[in-house]
Structures are given as C-alpha cells and as structure tokens.
Design an enzyme around this catalytic site. Structure first.
Site, mmCIF file in Angstrom:
data_model
loop_
_atom_site.group_PDB
_atom_site.id
_atom_site.type_symbol
_atom_site.label_atom_id
_atom_site.label_comp_id
_atom_site.label_asym_id
_atom_site.label_seq_id
_atom_site.Cartn_x
_atom_site.Cartn_y
_atom_site.Cartn_z
ATOM 1 N N SER A 235 -4.045 -3.118 10.273
ATOM 2 C CA SER A 235 -5.200 -3.527 9.273
ATOM 3 C C SER A 235 -4.763 -2.489 8.137
ATOM 4 O O SER A 235 -3.844 -2.625 7.392
ATOM 5 C CB SER A 235 -6.626 -3.304 9.966
ATOM 6 O OG SER A 235 -7.652 -3.899 9.146
ATOM 7 N N ASP A 459 -7.073 -14.852 10.861
ATOM 8 C CA ASP A 459 -7.520 -13.521 10.710
ATOM 9 C C ASP A 459 -8.304 -13.191 9.723
ATOM 10 O O ASP A 459 -8.315 -13.702 8.458
ATOM 11 C CB ASP A 459 -6.208 -12.383 10.520
ATOM 12 C CG ASP A 459 -6.776 -11.124 10.693
ATOM 13 O OD1 ASP A 459 -7.815 -10.763 10.372
ATOM 14 O OD2 ASP A 459 -5.931 -10.355 11.116
ATOM 15 N N HIS A 487 -8.333 -10.661 14.500
ATOM 16 C CA HIS A 487 -7.837 -9.774 13.877
ATOM 17 C C HIS A 487 -6.685 -9.077 14.438
ATOM 18 O O HIS A 487 -6.855 -8.559 15.374
ATOM 19 C CB HIS A 487 -8.965 -8.889 13.374
ATOM 20 C CG HIS A 487 -8.461 -7.431 12.466
ATOM 21 N ND1 HIS A 487 -7.795 -7.824 11.527
ATOM 22 C CD2 HIS A 487 -8.723 -6.299 12.274
ATOM 23 C CE1 HIS A 487 -7.590 -6.700 10.798
ATOM 24 N NE2 HIS A 487 -8.081 -5.909 11.363
#
Length: 518
Positions: A235, A459, A487
């Site tokens: 991320s 995602d 995710h």
C-alpha cells in the site's frame, strides 16, 4: 472542499495493509491472530555498512545495535536517526525495529512496511508474521519490521488523548451536511486537532515526510549490516519503497511493491479514484451478499445499493445510539463499511453490521469503525490517525483549482453515487501548522534494477490502474496482476503471485512483465 486525501472519511486513501492483515484473521475480536513462534535463536549483531558514508552521518551509520528479546522468536532494538537529514546535527529521533531471525540460513534482511502512512511495521511483524510474509521467506530471511518516524514506538506524532480522539473521529456536526456551517464546524475540529499535534509532538511535525522516512530506511539497512536493501512494501509502503529506490538506486536490492500508489497523481485524483474503487468493491460485496440468500437487502445490485444509500441517509438524519453512548452517524457507518471492504474475508461482518443497523443496533458497525481507527475498549491502540495526517499534510502539495475540484466532485458523484455524499469535506491540511514540502511526479528509479509491482484488479484502496502506472514509470518495473478482490496481492492464497514474488526475493528470478494470475 478537500483537495488532498486528508478529510474525515478520506483517511482511507492509503490505509494500511495491516487492516487486511487483521481482517483475514477475523474472529470474535476482529484482530490478527499472533502466529506461533519458532524456538528463539541467539541474537546476532552485524557490523554496520558504512562504505561511502559522509562524515557528519557516521555517528548514525556507525552505531552498533543492541538487541533484546521481545517475544518468542523476536528481538527488538532502537536505531538513532537524525531529526533533519539536511542538518543531521540538529537533533535526533528514535526508530523502533523488530527482527524475526531466519529459521534457516539467513541470506540477509528483508525490510517490510504495512502501509498507512501510519501503520506500525513492528506490530505487523511481531503480531502477524505469517500474514506479512510466506514460510519460505521466514526460513531464508531475517524479517524486519520498523515503525517509521512519527509512528507507534518510534518518536511519534502525538495529538489528542482518547476522549479527544473520540470527539474528533466520531462526533456529528450540528449543521446540515454540505452547508457552510457544516464545513466551518469540521474545519474548526481539524484546526483543534492540528494545534494539539503541534503542541504535543515535540517539534517533529515538519520532518514527518516520506523522503525522510526513506532516508531512515537506508540507515536501518546499513546498521543491520546489509549492503543492499531487500524490501516488501504494501500500500503506502510502495510509495516509500519507490522513493527509496529513487534516492538510493545503487543500494536497491530486491524490491517488491504490492498494492501500489501512483506517485504522479494529484491528491484530487487520489481521492476520486479511490472513491470509485470503494464503490466498485461495495458493489462486488453486494452481489455476493444477494447471492448468499442471507442478505439484509433485496432485489438487484442497483436496487440494493439504492437501499444502502437510503440507510446511510437515515442514520445521517437520525443517528443511532450505541451502548457506550456514542452516536452512529453516516460518517462512522461509512468508516465501518470501508474497513470491511479491504478483504472479502470480512464481508460477512459487513452483512452483520447492515442487518443490525437496519434494526436500530449500531454495535457491529461501531466495532468495524473502531477497528479501522485502532480503538478498543475506549482506548486507542496506536497513533495511526495522527501519523496518517502528519505524513499526508507534508507529502501532498496544496491544490487550489476550483475547476479541477468541481471535475473531481462530478467524477465521484457519477462513479460512486453511494459513497459520494460522505467522501469529501474541508481540507484538513489547510490548517496544518506547516506547509507541505512534498511533490507529485513520476518515479523512475533509474539504475535500481528490476522492481516487482503487484496489483489486484478490484483493489478498493489502491486501484489496479495505479500499479499499472507505477510499473510503467519505473525504469525496470515488472507488473504482476492478481485477478480478484481485496487490498494487495501477495500471500493471499494465490499460488501464482506468491511463487513469482518469492522466486524473485529468494533467487533473483525476475518474472515475465505482465504476468497475470487468475
């Protein structure tokens, strides 16, 4: 309206892979299970790598680490770093580091970052090691977690106490949503929060930037004794890793960036793209819910989404009282929804939250929102909200283009009609004590060698198009696609993705660019 990913709800913009880490282990308490540890190995301290280090940085790069046991199979240390890398003599900060030594023969260190910005890398590795990395990496690497500057057990951004955080994150404005008075109320709350951060953080706020965190990461690499950095970032951790490779291409070893942020997109684009991503994930959840036969909504996906919009509007107008006296409004409910969309494994809890909320019971909705905000039993377990704000307010340039703002709002309204009414708010960074120093632009990392970028097609938090873009920007970017929901992509049960990532990290086998894993 907000022009950077820093509004009340838009804390979602780059939120942690650690959220997904916990959601895959959802149980009665919704928190990540602690993996069983191996027998502890004798602690090893390696000589630091000081080759080519400037004299004024030698006190930092030349430090010898002292490790202490901090759980079965784990040891911890503190690393001293400059407060200001441009002026290393002007103060120091502490970086908290945890290590799980390789269960086999170590081929070096593997640094990890769970995202955020603001997620604790120490907690990710110490509490969820086998979520963060697969068994083969645990066997062959010393797996390293660290709390970046401003985060967790490192020298941390500190703002409100628990009562203040409750008021800031959960209070419901008196004025009608979208009115000038509503914006004024929220902006005043943002200012009180920013003032508290400045008063309680010991002067570190102007130095909480991704550039400085990447420099800290090179320091950690060096004092661990590694000549090059091997890294797995999730991320926001992809932005941190790409920034590192751009700063230190000659020190970049094997880097994997999973669930990428596009460093070239503006804050407005970040917000709009993510709103559409969460709306898409919400529709995928809704289809699954309707197909299950146990869904509190009925009809087609479009009809069910309209009913969800009506539910959000209802709690916005008539908040529901929780057992602890807090009131569930639309913002808190949306926070809970976003929390559950990070992993399909947590969709069942979203269904439970909707079912209860429709009956006037906000218990599970608050449970999800509290989980997202790091709140448990009235206390906050981390400072992720504070650190998130600090990094984004320094990293994202100010945007002041009414036409671009209107276009972004229109894009969100059209593409994310359920989420749109609860997505934007006044720019919290407009009242931050310091102006931003970051810039947005492509990262090429020339000379860094192959870098793997993993993207997941639906995602919600880091949309797939960002992984495509980052892989294209990097001089030797290699894209791996996981077809699916949720995710990030590595260590999620997709053998194709896991094998490619681990072959690269363990044996330097570069997969075919564009590898698609169904």
């Amino acid at each position: 309206m907000n022009t950077r990913p820093t509004s009340r709800i838009r804390r979602a913009v780059a939120v942690v892979a650690g959220l997904a880490a916990a959601s895959v282990a959802l149980s009665g308490c919704l928190y990540a299970m602690i993996p069983e540890g191996a027998e502890p190995k004798p602690s090893v301290t390696n000589a630091p790598d000081t080759e080519g280090v400037a004299q004024d940085l030698m006190p930092f790069y030349g430090q010898t680490l002292t490790w202490t046991e901090c759980g079965t199979g784990f040891d911890c240390t503190d690393v001293t770093a400059p407060l200001d890398w441009e002026n290393p003599g002007d103060g120091e900060i502490t970086l908290s580091v945890v290590r799980h030594q390789a269960t086999g023969t170590a081929q070096g260190s593997l640094l990890t970052n769970p995202g955020g910005p603001g997620a604790s890398g120490v907690e990710l590795i110490r509490d969820s090691l086998d979520f963060a990395v697969g068994a083969d990496l645990i066997e062959n690497y010393d797996v390293i977690g660290f709390d970046p500057r401003g985060v967790g057990q490192s020298t941390a951004v500190t703002c409100f106490d628990a009562a203040g955080m409750d008021d800031y994150l959960y209070s419901i404005p008196d004025a009608p949503r979208g009115s000038e008075d509503w914006e004024a109320e929220l902006l005043e709350a943002h200012k009180e929060f920013a003032d508290a951060c400045e008063a309680n953080s010991g002067g570190i706020l102007p130095y909480i930037t991704t550039i400085n965190a990447a420099r800290d990461m090179d320091l950690i690499r060096a004092v661990l004794g590694d000549k090059q950095l091997n890294y797995l970032g999730y991320s926001y951790g992809t932005f941190l890793g790409a920034t590192y490779a751009n700063l230190y291409p000659e020190k970049a070893g094997r880097l994997v960036l999973d669930g990428a942020i596009d460093p070239a997109v503006s804050g407005l684009d970040v917000g709009a793209t993510q709103a559409l991503g969460f709306e898409s994930a919400l529709r995928a959840y809704m289809k699954d819910c309707l197909d299950s036969g146990e869904c509190p909504f009925n009809g087609t996906v479009d009809e069910a989404m309209a009913d969800l919009g009506a539910l959000l509007s209802s709690v916005d107008a008539n908040p529901l009282e929780n057992g602890d006296g807090r009131m569930l409004g639309a913002d808190a409910l949306m926070t809970g929804i976003i929390a559950a969309l990070y992993s399909a494994d947590s969709w069942q809890y979203l269904t439970q939250a909707f079912d209860e909320t429709l009956q006037g019971d906000p218990t599970t909705a608050f449970f999800l929102a509290d989980f997202y905000n790091g709140r448990e039993d009235g206390a906050y377990l981390d400072n992720s909200s504070e650190a998130f704000r600090a990094y984004n307010c320094m990293d994202y340039p100010v945007e002041d283009d009414p036409a671009a703002e209107a276009a972004s709002d229109a894009k969100i309204a059209e593409g994310a009609p359920t989420i749109a009414p609860y997505w934007d708010g006044p720019d919290s960074c407009s009242v931050w004590p310091y102006p931003p120093t970051g810039t947005r632009g492509e990262i090429t990392a020339e000379g860094a060698g192959p870098i793997l970028v993993v993207g997941t097609t639906n995602d919600p938090a880091t949309p797939y198009e960002w992984s495509e873009s980052l892989a294209d920007q990097l001089e030797e970017g290699v894209l791996i696609t996981r077809v699916g929901e949720g995710h990030t992509g590595y260590n999620k049960g997709n053998t194709c993705v896991d094998s490619a990532v681990e072959a690269f990290l363990l044996d330097d086998v570069v997969p075919e660019d564009g590898l698609r894993c169904e």
